[in-house]
Design an enzyme around this catalytic site. Structure first.
Site, PDB file in Angstrom:
ATOM      1  N   HIS A 142       5.783  -0.207  -2.618  1.00 10.60           N
ATOM      2  CA  HIS A 142       5.275   0.575  -3.744  1.00 10.60           C
ATOM      3  C   HIS A 142       5.239   2.066  -3.435  1.00 10.60           C
ATOM      4  CE1 HIS A 142       3.138  -3.356  -5.122  1.00 10.60           C
ATOM      5  NE2 HIS A 142       4.415  -3.334  -5.416  1.00 10.60           N
TER       6      HIS A 142
ATOM      7  N   GLN B 219     -10.970 -13.740  -0.763  1.00 10.07           N
ATOM      8  CA  GLN B 219     -10.878 -14.366  -2.079  1.00 10.07           C
ATOM      9  C   GLN B 219      -9.705 -15.340  -2.163  1.00 10.07           C
ATOM     10  OE1 GLN B 219     -10.700 -10.547  -4.235  1.00 10.07           O
ATOM     11  NE2 GLN B 219     -12.577 -11.118  -5.270  1.00 10.07           N
TER      12      GLN B 219
ATOM     13  N   CYS C 261      20.843  14.301  -3.265  1.00 10.28           N
ATOM     14  CA  CYS C 261      21.530  14.308  -1.979  1.00 10.28           C
ATOM     15  C   CYS C 261      21.976  12.893  -1.620  1.00 10.28           C
ATOM     16  CB  CYS C 261      20.613  14.847  -0.882  1.00 10.28           C
ATOM     17  SG  CYS C 261      20.306  16.631  -0.981  1.00 10.28           S
TER      18      CYS C 261
ATOM     19  N   CYS D 207      14.757  13.720  -2.466  1.00  9.70           N
ATOM     20  CA  CYS D 207      15.786  14.296  -3.322  1.00  9.70           C
ATOM     21  C   CYS D 207      16.815  13.201  -3.562  1.00  9.70           C
ATOM     22  CB  CYS D 207      16.439  15.513  -2.669  1.00  9.70           C
ATOM     23  SG  CYS D 207      17.841  16.158  -3.623  1.00  9.70           S
TER      24      CYS D 207
ATOM     25  N   ASN E  69       0.831  -1.210   0.000  1.00  4.87           N
ATOM     26  CA  ASN E  69       0.000   0.000   0.000  1.00  4.87           C
ATOM     27  C   ASN E  69       0.861   1.255   0.000  1.00  4.87           C
ATOM     28  OD1 ASN E  69      -2.045  -1.858   0.233  1.00  4.87           O
ATOM     29  ND2 ASN E  69      -2.336  -1.546   2.425  1.00  4.87           N
ATOM     30  N   CYS E  70       0.374   2.284  -0.669  1.00  4.20           N
ATOM     31  CA  CYS E  70       1.079   3.563  -0.688  1.00  4.20           C
ATOM     32  C   CYS E  70       0.264   4.656   0.000  1.00  4.20           C
ATOM     33  CB  CYS E  70       1.420   3.969  -2.122  1.00  4.20           C
ATOM     34  SG  CYS E  70       0.014   4.024  -3.249  1.00  4.20           S
TER      35      CYS E  70
END
Length: 406
Positions: free
Chosen positions: A188, A300, A199, A196, A169-170
């Site tokens: 993810h 499921q 750096c 950055c 999950n993000c």
């Protein structure tokens, strides 16, 4: 036939036309057989039965396709264990959690559906709806809060029952639940983090808003600059078709190390169709007897079901509520005043204030003001949410222990 044994232009056209006619005849025959197979055997006349006998190859192919479709349909169905059966399985799971020396949890979109974030392959999942040609509605993730499952996982880690969490999950809800960053591998990415890469080491910027407004597949610059070196910042999201290369927050090194040490893996709310493609997470190089025991919680089918020591068919919040009760642990409700995102967040510079239009996560003091306004509007006889003596955690799942603010 032309000289040299090659076909003339007229002959090639005739051969192509004959091939097309043959293909059309085969399609017509297949459609005819398909219609006959749908008729009850008792209603078929002798000519139809004879035709089916003459087309055994087509009959076998159509039956194979039908069984495949049925199998795919059954895999998409959600199955729930009966309450007594689920309780029995949770008792078995609790025993495994207690005895585990190194427990790792893998989480998927199913743990966030209680926060009104859609999953991918459920009945109303993103991929399911798109395959049906239906549109999907945009979800405001700034209103999402950690669910009972997120808070339970943080509690298990706090009590040293869980050593690491690997998440697909993000949505950033693991971080917001209070789980330490070192204990999470967000494979993810995280929608609240931009980095950055100029750096060394990479400089991380936690924000209180979704940083992915301007980003997409193979296009990751967010439009903001590093406060230290001035280079462009990029999001941390790994899209389908991409390979994650960032050290953090993906934390692949910790994920593979945790998997190699694990004796128990608990999968929560993941179809495992993506995670199964990462062999290092499953210790496949080890002999089967030395691989970690696998426990799966999902409504499921998953491709790892046959390898699982136990499969629990239930909603993640329901299973985790029962598990925490069985372990004798109290689930602390999400409290926005203690959400780590506000202490970790780096404020925008003055010239960056207009760099996004996404709604930020509302800070706790703005909620308190809203609650005070609601209290002033409600009759005194009704239960109201107030700053003094109110209840925080407006999106908390049933079963959390609500903390009273003194």
């Amino acid at each position: 036939m032309a000289a040299g044994g090659s076909l003339s232009r007229t002959e090639r056209k005739a051969a192509a036309r004959a091939e097309i006619l043959q293909q059309e005849e085969q399609r017509d025959r297949r459609r005819q057989v398909s219609r006959l197979l749908k008729k009850p055997v008792a209603e078929r006349n002798p000519e139809e039965s004879l035709l089916l006998g003459e087309c055994e190859d087509i009959v076998r192919e159509l039956e194979r396709r039908r069984k495949k479709r049925e199998g795919l349909r059954r895999r998409q169905e959600e199955v729930c264990d009966e309450p007594e059966e689920l309780k029995r399985k949770v008792i078995e799971l609790a025993a495994a959690v207690r005895s585990a020396k190194h427990l790792v949890i893998y989480t998927g979109a199913g743990i966030s559906t209680a926060a009104s974030i859609p999953d991918y392959r459920g009945p109303n999942g993103v991929w399911t709806l798109l395959q049906k040609g239906r549109s999907i509605r945009a979800t405001d993730l700034s209103e999402a809060e950690p669910t009972l499952t997120h808070m339970s996982i943080a509690c298990l880690h706090k009590h040293n029952l869980v050593q690491h969490v690997v998440s697909q999950n993000c949505d950033g809800l693991h971080l917001r639940s209070g789980l330490p960053q070192a204990a999470i591998s967000e494979l993810h990415g995280n929608m609240y983090i931009e980095v950055c890469t100029s750096c060394t080491p990479n400089r991380e910027y936690v924000r209180v808003f979704d940083v992915t407004e301007r980003t997409a597949l193979h296009r990751h610059h967010t439009g903001r600059m590093c406060h230290k070196c001035g280079a462009q910042l990029r999001d941390t999201i790994v899209h389908f078709g991409e390979k994650g290369t960032l050290r953090e927050p993906l934390n692949w090194e910790a994920a593979t190390e945790a998997a190699s040490k694990a004796d128990v893996i608990l999968c929560l709310g993941s179809s495992l169709k993506v995670l199964k493609k990462y062999p290092h997470l499953w210790c496949m190089s080890k002999p089967p007897s030395r691989r970690p025991k696998l426990y799966i919680v999902n409504l499921q089918w998953t491709p790892k079901d046959d390898l699982a020591a136990l499969k629990l068919h239930g909603k993640c919040d329901d299973v985790m509520r029962l598990l925490m009760e069985e372990l004798g642990l109290e689930i602390t409700c999400y409290d926005r005043t203690k959400d780590p995102i506000f202490s970790l967040a780096i404020p925008l510079s003055p010239d960056e204030e207009g760099s996004h239009s996404r709604r930020p996560v509302a800070p706790p003091w703005s909620l308190e003001e809203a609650q005070m306004q609601e209290q002033q509007q409600e009759p005194a006889s009704q239960l109201s949410l107030s700053l003094s003596g109110g209840w925080f955690g407006r999106g908390c799942a049933k079963g959390c222990k609500r903390k009273k603010v003194n």
